[in-house]
Enzyme design. Structure first.
Site, short mmCIF file in Angstrom:
data_model
loop_
_atom_site.label_atom_id
_atom_site.label_comp_id
_atom_site.label_asym_id
_atom_site.label_seq_id
_atom_site.Cartn_x
_atom_site.Cartn_y
_atom_site.Cartn_z
N LEU A 17 -7.76 13.53 -18.41
CA LEU A 17 -6.81 14.51 -17.89
C LEU A 17 -7.30 15.18 -16.60
O LEU A 17 -7.07 16.37 -16.37
CB LEU A 17 -6.49 15.55 -18.97
CG LEU A 17 -5.87 14.95 -20.24
CD1 LEU A 17 -5.68 16.02 -21.32
CD2 LEU A 17 -4.52 14.28 -19.94
N ALA A 18 -7.98 14.42 -15.75
CA ALA A 18 -8.22 14.92 -14.39
C ALA A 18 -6.86 14.95 -13.71
O ALA A 18 -5.84 14.65 -14.36
CB ALA A 18 -9.20 14.00 -13.68
N GLY A 21 -4.37 11.91 -14.29
CA GLY A 21 -3.97 11.76 -15.69
C GLY A 21 -3.07 12.89 -16.14
O GLY A 21 -2.04 12.69 -16.79
N ARG A 40 -12.19 13.89 -22.88
CA ARG A 40 -13.50 13.97 -23.54
C ARG A 40 -13.93 15.43 -23.70
O ARG A 40 -14.32 15.86 -24.77
CB ARG A 40 -14.53 13.17 -22.73
CG ARG A 40 -15.82 12.91 -23.45
CD ARG A 40 -16.51 11.72 -22.81
NE ARG A 40 -16.60 11.91 -21.36
CZ ARG A 40 -17.73 12.18 -20.71
NH1 ARG A 40 -18.86 12.29 -21.37
NH2 ARG A 40 -17.73 12.34 -19.40
N SER A 135 0.35 3.72 -7.93
CA SER A 135 0.16 4.24 -6.57
C SER A 135 1.03 5.45 -6.30
O SER A 135 2.12 5.58 -6.85
CB SER A 135 0.49 3.17 -5.53
OG SER A 135 0.31 3.71 -4.24
N GLY A 136 0.51 6.30 -5.45
CA GLY A 136 1.27 7.47 -5.02
C GLY A 136 0.44 8.74 -5.02
O GLY A 136 0.94 9.82 -4.70
N LYS A 189 -2.16 -4.33 -6.88
CA LYS A 189 -2.50 -2.95 -6.48
C LYS A 189 -3.66 -2.97 -5.48
O LYS A 189 -3.69 -2.20 -4.51
CB LYS A 189 -2.85 -2.09 -7.70
CG LYS A 189 -3.33 -0.67 -7.36
CD LYS A 189 -2.30 0.09 -6.54
CE LYS A 189 -2.57 1.55 -6.26
NZ LYS A 189 -3.82 2.05 -5.85
N HIS A 192 -2.21 -3.97 -2.26
CA HIS A 192 -1.47 -2.79 -1.77
C HIS A 192 -2.44 -1.87 -1.02
O HIS A 192 -2.17 -1.39 0.08
CB HIS A 192 -0.83 -2.05 -2.94
CG HIS A 192 -0.39 -0.64 -2.63
ND1 HIS A 192 -1.29 0.41 -2.52
CD2 HIS A 192 0.83 -0.10 -2.38
CE1 HIS A 192 -0.64 1.51 -2.22
NE2 HIS A 192 0.65 1.23 -2.13
N ASN A 193 -3.59 -1.62 -1.63
CA ASN A 193 -4.55 -0.73 -1.00
C ASN A 193 -5.13 -1.33 0.28
O ASN A 193 -5.37 -0.61 1.25
CB ASN A 193 -5.68 -0.38 -1.98
CG ASN A 193 -5.26 0.69 -2.97
OD1 ASN A 193 -4.08 0.84 -3.24
ND2 ASN A 193 -6.20 1.42 -3.51
N GLU A 196 -2.67 -0.76 2.77
CA GLU A 196 -2.75 0.69 3.07
C GLU A 196 -3.85 0.95 4.12
O GLU A 196 -3.64 1.70 5.09
CB GLU A 196 -3.05 1.42 1.75
CG GLU A 196 -3.36 2.90 1.84
CD GLU A 196 -3.76 3.45 0.45
OE1 GLU A 196 -3.00 3.26 -0.51
OE2 GLU A 196 -4.85 4.06 0.34
N LYS A 267 -13.36 3.90 -1.19
CA LYS A 267 -13.83 3.75 -2.57
C LYS A 267 -13.98 2.30 -2.98
O LYS A 267 -14.56 2.01 -4.00
CB LYS A 267 -12.89 4.48 -3.52
CG LYS A 267 -12.94 5.98 -3.34
CD LYS A 267 -12.37 6.69 -4.55
CE LYS A 267 -11.88 8.06 -4.17
NZ LYS A 267 -10.60 7.99 -3.39
N ARG A 456 -19.61 -30.15 13.43
CA ARG A 456 -20.08 -30.31 12.04
C ARG A 456 -20.44 -31.77 11.78
O ARG A 456 -21.41 -32.08 11.09
CB ARG A 456 -18.98 -29.86 11.05
CG ARG A 456 -18.72 -28.37 11.07
CD ARG A 456 -17.57 -28.00 10.13
NE ARG A 456 -17.95 -28.16 8.74
CZ ARG A 456 -17.32 -28.94 7.86
NH1 ARG A 456 -16.27 -29.63 8.24
NH2 ARG A 456 -17.74 -29.01 6.63
#
Ligand code: 6PG
Length: 486
Positions: A17-18, A21, A40, A135-136, A189, A192-193, A196, A267, A456
């Site tokens: 629940l940060a 979440g 937790r 996302s968002g 995703k 997507h990033n 982004e 990240k 080559r």
């Protein structure tokens, strides 16, 4: 027993629940779902209940057992904890108490290969696992994100309506769809990033040219971006850039952008996109340059050593180039648009390659549809991508879509000019520049790859193919230089 703000069981649960979440839980509650919540440490759970009980029905729990017991079957629990070990730990805790047919959803930015592994492990325990890209940012989680769930089709049947109830909606269509099996959701995703990153970088390059080329102030550039946001470039990222540029630092009275250290963080999702593109053999040059540009910006020691300390050659000023400011601004807009087209086109190429490799059957049209709202790269231009795939589901490259080809007619000359100006002004524009090279490579009749094949074959007898007959050939470079078929 879990404390409950209501007696019935919950349709969905959120673990972690940060801010993301907690906002997601509130979004579910606001849309009429009873939401089980667990964190937790109980302080975050307590805070959610004390601050936002009015959003709807929550069932807070202090233990994972109570949390699971408060969910209706099949139980559906979304994990919103840090990607990596924390996710594995929570999955294990849940799997121990859940029962056959229950669904664990990972809503974090997980590496798709972890998702594939987790689904295999969880399936062996009789449970379903869904890796869902969300996302968002914080605001999207609360008011409507774009959601990219992978995992088994049966899980989508049980999850779809719930996810649709919280997703952003564009033209009546919720920004969520089943992307494909196992890691497909987290893979798209990730890309997507990556897109982004490229989108942010091209905006940065446009800013750099206007600021240090045309000598415009951040506030003036904010106005230009706000204007651009009314046309082809209409997007969330252009909109927020105007706001960032307008912001004045309270402490110094300077534009905020001038006091922010110019070292961009990351990240890892952009980097993953490029690593994966390398493995798949897909040239995502725009995303690659954007990732490297962030890395270079953060190489502060090296930059400090080089600043004012390397020859520049004979640069020109804006005045010396004899440029008209309004024309220059419009040329930069077009260069940005063209480079952005390349970035998206390459991103969709990577998604196709990943989907083919893993047999996910990802529909690029559906993806463009759910990216129109909620996510960070949401943009009006995604409607054009939807139309492009409507017209031809097998497009070899987005750039070849008739609409985009028509756009490129008007973009190509300004794009070339801007790349030349950037070079003459000595201003870095890595994505503008490399995207133009990509474009010229893509349309070239002959590439220097023939030379590379010759080299080559010369040093390593790696062989080559010919344009005029079938087979594989080798020239006897250290012998009489005749050609043999190998
Ligand atoms: C989103 C964002 C989100 C986040 C990333 C990128 O789609 O909501 O992409 O996932 O901002 O973590 O962050 P970095 O720039 O730090 O890699």
């Amino acid at each position: 027993m879990p404390m409950s703000t209501e007696t019935s069981l919950a349709q969905i649960g959120v673990v972690g629940l940060a801010v993301m979440g907690s906002n997601l839980a509130r979004n579910f509650a606001r849309n009429g779902n009873t939401v089980a919540v667990y964190n937790r440490s109980t302080d975050k759970t307590d805070k959610l209940i004390s601050d936002y009980a009015t959003d709807g029905n929550f069932i807070p729990s202090k233990t994972i057992e109570d949390f699971v017991a408060s969910l209706e079957k099949p139980r559906r629990a979304i994990i919103m904890v840090q990607a990596g070990h924390a996710t594995d730990a929570v999955i294990n805790q849940l799997a121990e108490v859940m029962e056959e047919g229950d669904i664990i959803i990972d809503g974090g930015n997980a590496l798709y290969t972890d998702t594939v592994r987790r689904e295999r492990e969880i399936a062996a325990r009789g449970l379903h696992f869904v890796g869902a890209g969300i996302s968002g940012g914080e605001e999207g989680a609360l008011n409507g994100p774009s959601i990219m769930p992978g995992g088994p089709k049966e899980s989508w049947d049980a999850l779809g309506p719930l996810l649709e109830s919280i997703a952003a909606v564009v033209d009546g269509t919720p920004c969520v769809t089943h992307i494909g099996p196992d890691g497909a959701g987290h893979f798209v995703k990730m890309v997507h990033n990556g897109i982004e990153y490229a989108d942010m970088q091209v905006i940065g390059e446009a800013y750099q040219l206007l600021r240090f080329g045309a000598d415009m102030s951040p506030a003036e550039i904010a106005d230009v971006f706000a204007e651009w946001n009314k046309g082809d470039l209409d997007s969330y990222l252009i909109e927020i850039t105007a706001e960032v540029l307008r912001q004045v630092d309270a402490e110094t009275g300077k534009p905020l952008v001038d006091v922010i250290l110019d070292a961009a963080g990351q990240k890892g999702t952009g980097r993953w996109t490029v690593k994966e593109a390398l493995d798949l053999g897909v040239p995502t040059t725009a995303i690659g340059e954007a990732v490297f540009a962030r890395a270079l910006s953060s190489s502060l020691g090296q930059r400090a050593a080089a600043q004012g300390n390397l020859p520049t050659g004979s640069l020109k000023t804006f005045g010396e180039l004899g440029l008209d400011k309004a024309e220059f601004i419009e040329d930069v807009r077009r260069a940005l648009y063209a480079s952005k087209l390349v970035a998206y086109s390459q991103g969709f190429d990577e998604i196709k390659a990943g989907s083919d490799e893993h047999q996910w059957d990802v529909d690029p049209r559906d993806l463009a549809t759910i990216w129109r709202g909620g996510c960070i790269i949401r943009a009006k231009f995604l409607n054009r991508i939807v139309e492009a795939y409507d017209n031809n589901a097998e497009l070899p490259s987005l750039l070849l879509d008739p609409y985009f080809k028509g756009e490129l007619e008007g973009l190509i000359d300004p794009w070339r000019k801007v790349v030349i100006y950037a070079t003459q002004l000595g201003l870095p524009a890595p994505v503008f520049t490399s995207s133009l090279s990509y474009y010229d490579s893509l349309r070239a009749e002959r590439l220097p790859a023939a030379i590379i094949q010759g080299q080559r074959d010369f040093f390593g007898a790696h062989t080559y193919q010919r344009i005029d007959k079938e087979g594989t050939f080798h020239t006897l470079w250290s012998g009489d230089r005749s050609e043999i078929e190998s």
